[in-house]
Design a protein around this motif. Structure first.
Motif, PDB file in Angstrom:
ATOM      1  N   CYS A   1     -34.097 -32.049   5.186  1.00 27.70           N
ATOM      2  CA  CYS A   1     -33.621 -33.226   5.920  1.00 27.70           C
ATOM      3  C   CYS A   1     -33.652 -34.462   5.019  1.00 27.70           C
ATOM      4  O   CYS A   1     -32.699 -35.261   5.005  1.00 27.70           O
TER       5      CYS A   1
ATOM      6  N   TYR B   1     -36.331 -41.966   8.752  1.00 31.27           N
ATOM      7  CA  TYR B   1     -36.016 -40.892   7.804  1.00 31.27           C
ATOM      8  C   TYR B   1     -36.723 -41.145   6.479  1.00 31.27           C
ATOM      9  O   TYR B   1     -37.242 -40.219   5.850  1.00 31.27           O
TER      10      TYR B   1
ATOM     11  N   VAL C   1     -30.385 -33.414  10.141  1.00 29.58           N
ATOM     12  CA  VAL C   1     -31.244 -32.613  11.025  1.00 29.58           C
ATOM     13  C   VAL C   1     -30.535 -31.360  11.515  1.00 29.58           C
ATOM     14  O   VAL C   1     -31.061 -30.244  11.404  1.00 29.58           O
TER      15      VAL C   1
END
Length: 588
Positions: free
Chosen positions: A73, A457, A520
């Motif tokens: 990710c 993130y 994701v």
């Protein structure tokens, strides 16, 4: 109604304040563009993310996949930002545990390692792990890197010939101090010594070998951590390492007698000794970077993803080795906690070890990825049950996001199958049209969403990013439900304009969600963006310009044909279906 409007407006202001406080953008990294898009600055350097290399004494489990999905990710996110990102994973194939496991299986060590390593590769392919390098410690490039690294430490006099006497855990491949060892009783009722941290049996070891001057680096390690408060994240793990460093560090045995450990890299110049498995394994990060030649582009950029059980090796041993070799320390060490099953630690004896490949088939690859990142909290252990996975995926992927896409692209509301026009009179920047206070609140939330998501993130708090996205999806569903476009009169010009505006705004919201979710759930995001008619070159964070017509700018999407209808975005999962898939997977 006026009271409701005031409350909704006030909630908008509160939400705006929270979001702005949550994410103070660095002007060198991201700049806001035109009230709601983000543009990223291409970095001349690279980005380098690693998982631990996974030990091949047993097949992969859910924790291994979790590490890989986190790294994947981060890697995908960095690529969307415009970085040239390297992503390495692989297998750790040396050591006494592997030697013993191969013997128990009646196989040659390399044959055994290859078979188990291929299981990891198969799992990662199946779960869409987009690594750019897969390293095995049995490869020649790695052996050469380890031999060179050893020689550097030896020539700098950080390694000396000595003797080690103390406790050793074969299961953990770890040396322990007396304070780390306790008493226990084995399954046969015999008194044994165990590691207080892992619970694994330890044995007293006394042998001549090579020692690393770990004690000499304690003050430098303390200076590094105190001067870099985000070197180890989350903070609780940095504090744990600082606590460990309050005690003296004994020198570390970095070899084993070859008569006891044959399966490993021999010490350069001394074939009677085998290099300690952790020194061997940790150098893999340098091997992938190109060490000892041409590693400078990648090595200073390294960010390690690890489980909390190997924190000591990565936060004390590894930085000390690097300092001794005169190499830069990693940018950051990101630590995650473990997964339990129904509140209990996964173990073979309990029969509750989750097979990640089997469960990726049950819940789909993207479904399992989403659950792990949505529910995984780095600071604390998380619990896994099939019921939890089923409930979450049905609620957020099938019903909320999938239902929204299906509703807004269905022929009943969008017979022309295009991105309809936005009407500024229906939804003006000030009040007075047909939009209500909650609608403006939604626009504000979606406009700020990329900034909120990027912040989370970046810190690897993916669960916070996904919660923010899920909250906005719920707001968009509320927007559609509140205005019920299916009840509008298509023969009335103003009603038709408002209907088109509702659909346009909803599609714009989904375009943001699909773009942000790409790291994701790459397959689901691709399906969603393709259905919206978003081209490949319009899916980066740089091109994310939310609802430009609201800000009186041209939209490249208005009037564009939607992509082909490829069916349901994410099919609802039924418990009976999951059970059937589980049963069938056992038969394969």
């Amino acid at each position: 109604m006026r009271i409701f409007s005031l409350l909704a407006t006030r909630s908008c202001k509160i939400l705006r304040s929270l979001q702005q406080n949550a994410f103070l953008l660095s002007s060198s990294r991201i700049v806001a563009v035109n009230f709601g898009s983000t543009a990223t600055v291409n970095k001349d350097g690279g980005h380098y993310v690693t998982t631990p290399i996974f030990y091949v004494n047993a097949s992969p489990h859910l924790g291994h996949l979790y590490s890989a999905v986190i790294a994947d990710c981060l890697h995908r996110y960095k690529q969307l930002q415009g970085f040239n990102s390297k992503f390495a994973t692989g297998t750790d194939e040396h050591g006494l545990k592997v030697q013993q496991a191969a013997e128990a299986a009646g196989k040659q060590p390399l044959t055994f390692c290859t078979e188990v390593s291929e299981r990891f590769e198969r799992l990662f392919r199946s779960c869409n792990i987009s690594h750019t390098d897969y390293i095995r410690t049995t490869e020649l490039r790695h052996r050469q890197a380890v031999e060179h690294f050893w020689s550097v430490l030896w020539n700098k006099r950080h390694i000396y010939k000595g003797s080690y006497e103390g406790w050793y855990s074969t299961q953990d491949e770890s040396f322990l101090t007396p304070s780390q060892v306790g008493d226990a009783v084995d399954s046969s009722g015999n008194e044994i010594k165990v590691s207080l941290e892992s619970g694994h049996k330890v044995e007293w070891m006394k042998e001549e070998n090579y020692m690393f001057r770990l004690s000499a680096f304690r003050s430098q390690l303390l200076d590094w951590l105190r001067g870099n408060p985000k070197a180890i994240q989350p903070e609780c793990f940095q504090q744990a390492v600082l606590q460990w460093l309050q005690e003296e560090l004994p020198d570390l045995s970095v070899s084993r007698q070859r008569s006891r450990l044959q399966w490993g890299i021999p010490v350069p110049g001394d074939a009677s000794q085998t290099i300690y498995v952790w020194l061997d394994a940790l150098v893999n990060y340098l091997s992938v970077a190109g060490y000892p030649n041409d590693h400078e582009q990648w090595w200073p950029m390294a960010r390690h993803i690890i489980g909390k059980d190997i924190l000591k090796f990565h936060a004390i041993y590894w930085p000390a080795f690097l300092l001794a070799a005169g190499l830069p320390l990693p940018q950051a060490i990101h630590v995650h906690s473990h997964w339990t099953v129904r509140g209990k630690k996964m173990s073979k004896s309990l029969g509750n070890v989750i097979d990640p490949l089997e469960h990726s088939r049950m819940f789909t690859t993207d479904g399992l990825r989403y659950f792990l990142l949505r529910q995984g909290v780095p600071e604390s252990d998380c619990d896994y049950t099939e019921e939890k996975v089923l409930k979450l995926l049905n609620a957020e992927l099938a019903d909320s996001l999938g239902g929204l896409l299906n509703r807004c692209t269905a022929a009943a509301l969008n017979p022309a199958q295009v991105y309809p026009s936005f009407c500024s009179q229906s939804f003006p920047r000030g009040h007075g049209g047909r939009a209500v206070a909650e609608d403006y609140c939604m626009l504000e939330a979606v406009k700020n969403l990329p900034f909120v998501v990027e912040k989370h993130y970046e810190s690897l708090h993916f669960y916070k990013a996904l919660e923010a996205i899920a909250a906005c999806v719920r707001q968009t569903n509320g927007f559609v439900q509140r205005h019920a476009p299916w009840k509008l009169d298509r023969t009335d010009g103003k009603d038709q304009q408002w209907l088109d505006t509702i659909i346009h705004v909803s599609l714009e919201c989904m375009r943001v969600y699909g773009t942000l979710l790409q790291p994701v759930v790459p397959d689901i995001s691709d399906k969603l963006l393709t259905r919206l008619g978003v081209r490949r070159d319009e899916r980066s964070f740089e091109t994310l310009d939310f609802l430009p017509q609201y800000w009186e700018r041209d939209s490249p999407f208005e009037g564009r044909a939607l992509g082909a209808d490829s069916g349901v975005l994410f099919s609802r999962l039924e418990s009976q279906t999951v059970k059937k898939k589980t049963k069938n997977s056992h038969l394969k």
